[in-house]
Design an enzyme around this catalytic site. Sequence first.
Site, PDB file in Angstrom:
ATOM      1  CG  ASP A 180      32.557  21.572  95.370  1.00 35.74           C
ATOM      2  OD1 ASP A 180      33.424  20.681  95.504  1.00 35.74           O
ATOM      3  OD2 ASP A 180      32.679  22.518  94.587  1.00 35.74           O
ATOM      4  CG  ASP A 208      34.977  19.706  89.342  1.00 35.67           C
ATOM      5  OD1 ASP A 208      35.325  20.774  88.823  1.00 35.67           O
ATOM      6  OD2 ASP A 208      34.226  18.903  88.763  1.00 35.67           O
TER       7      ASP A 208
HETATM    8  O1  LIG Z   1      35.109  22.027  93.281  1.00 32.26           O
HETATM    9  P1  LIG Z   1      34.364  22.888  92.254  1.00 32.26           P
HETATM   10  O2  LIG Z   1      34.073  24.293  92.769  1.00 32.26           O
HETATM   11  O3  LIG Z   1      33.105  22.185  91.727  1.00 32.26           O
HETATM   12  O4  LIG Z   1      35.341  23.036  90.968  1.00 32.26           O
HETATM   13  C1  LIG Z   1      36.741  23.164  91.142  1.00 32.26           C
HETATM   14  C2  LIG Z   1      37.327  23.270  89.753  1.00 32.26           C
HETATM   15  O5  LIG Z   1      36.770  24.378  89.067  1.00 32.26           O
HETATM   16  C3  LIG Z   1      38.818  23.516  89.751  1.00 32.26           C
HETATM   17  O6  LIG Z   1      39.090  24.591  90.638  1.00 32.26           O
HETATM   18  C4  LIG Z   1      40.470  24.972  90.559  1.00 32.26           C
HETATM   19  O7  LIG Z   1      40.668  26.041  91.462  1.00 32.26           O
HETATM   20  P2  LIG Z   1      40.869  27.552  90.903  1.00 32.26           P
HETATM   21  O8  LIG Z   1      39.518  27.971  90.305  1.00 32.26           O
HETATM   22  O9  LIG Z   1      41.962  27.512  89.867  1.00 32.26           O
HETATM   23  O10 LIG Z   1      41.214  28.372  92.155  1.00 32.26           O
HETATM   24  C5  LIG Z   1      41.396  23.815  90.948  1.00 32.26           C
HETATM   25  O11 LIG Z   1      41.159  23.502  92.320  1.00 32.26           O
HETATM   26  C6  LIG Z   1      41.084  22.581  90.108  1.00 32.26           C
HETATM   27  O12 LIG Z   1      41.795  21.474  90.602  1.00 32.26           O
HETATM   28  C7  LIG Z   1      39.599  22.272  90.149  1.00 32.26           C
HETATM   29  O13 LIG Z   1      39.298  21.215  89.222  1.00 32.26           O
HETATM   30 MG   LIG Z   2      35.405  20.809  94.784  1.00 30.63          MG
END
Ligand SMILES: O=P(O)(O)OC[C@@H](O)[C@H]1O[C@@H](OP(=O)(O)O)[C@@H](O)[C@@H](O)[C@@H]1O
Ligand SMILES: [Mg+2]
Length: 189
Positions: free
Chosen positions: A11, A13
Site C-alpha cells: 500500500d 499512503d
Molecule cells: O493508503 P492508500 O490506498 O495508498 O491511499 C489512501 C489515500 O488515497 C486516501 O484514502 C482516503 O480514503 P477514501 O478513498 O476517501 O475512502 C483517506 O483514507 C485519505 O486519508 C487517504 O490519504
Molecule cells: Mg494506506
Amino acid sequence: MSHSSKLVILDRDGVINRDSDAYVKSLDEWVPYPTAIEAIARLSRAGWTVAVATNQSGIARGYYSKSVLESMHQRLRELVRQAGGEIAHIAYCPHGPDDGCDCRKPLPGLLEEIRQALGLETLADSWMVGDSLRDLQAGEPMGCRPVLVRTGKGRRTEAKGEGLSQAMIFDDLAAYVDWLLATEADSAD
Ligand SMILES: O=P(O)(O)OC[C@@H](O)[C@H]1O[C@@H](OP(=O)(O)O)[C@@H](O)[C@@H](O)[C@@H]1O
Ligand SMILES: [Mg+2]
Ligand SMILES: [Zn+2]
C-alpha cells in the site's frame, strides 16, 4: 518457508510515505518515510519484486490530477533507484467510493493488474502490506499473506481489531523487511 514468487505488494499512503486525513494532494505533501525507501531497496537487493497498490480517490474528488499523482510516483521510483532498488509496478485506483469500479481496495482489481503486469500465474504466497484493513482484504482473495504496519492509519486499524486474525503486525515497513529477510535467510540454511 518457500517464497516462489518473492513478491511484496505495498500500500502507498501510510506505508511508504506519510498519510493525511486531508489526502496527499501534491508532490510537496508526498513525504516518504526514509526507512521505507531503504527497506524497499533492501528487498530488491535480496531478489524480491516490489509492487505498489494504492487507492487514489483524491483524483475522482478533484483534489489533484493524474499528472500530479504521476509526479509522486516518479519521485518514488527515483528515490528507490538511488537507494539501489526498483519498483516493478505501481497500480492505482483513481475512482471514488460510489463509482462502482473493480479496482478500489478492498476489491482485488489492483492486485489482478499487478499479477498480469508481472506475468505471474498467481499471487498466492506473495505478501500484501498495508495500514488499513481494506488493503489486507484486497489481497485475501488473491492468496496474499496479510501484513499490517503501525504507521499511517495502522495503529487505528489495529485498535479496531477486526479482520486481523491472519495478519502479522509490525511497527513499520522496515521492521517487516527485517523479519522477512531474516526468515528467508533461516529457511535457506
Ligand atoms: O493508503 P492508500 O490506498 O495508498 O491511499 C489512501 C489515500 O488515497 C486516501 O484514502 C482516503 O480514503 P477514501 O478513498 O476517501 O475512502 C483517506 O483514507 C485519505 O486519508 C487517504 O490519504
Ligand atoms: Mg494506506
Ligand atoms: Zn477503481
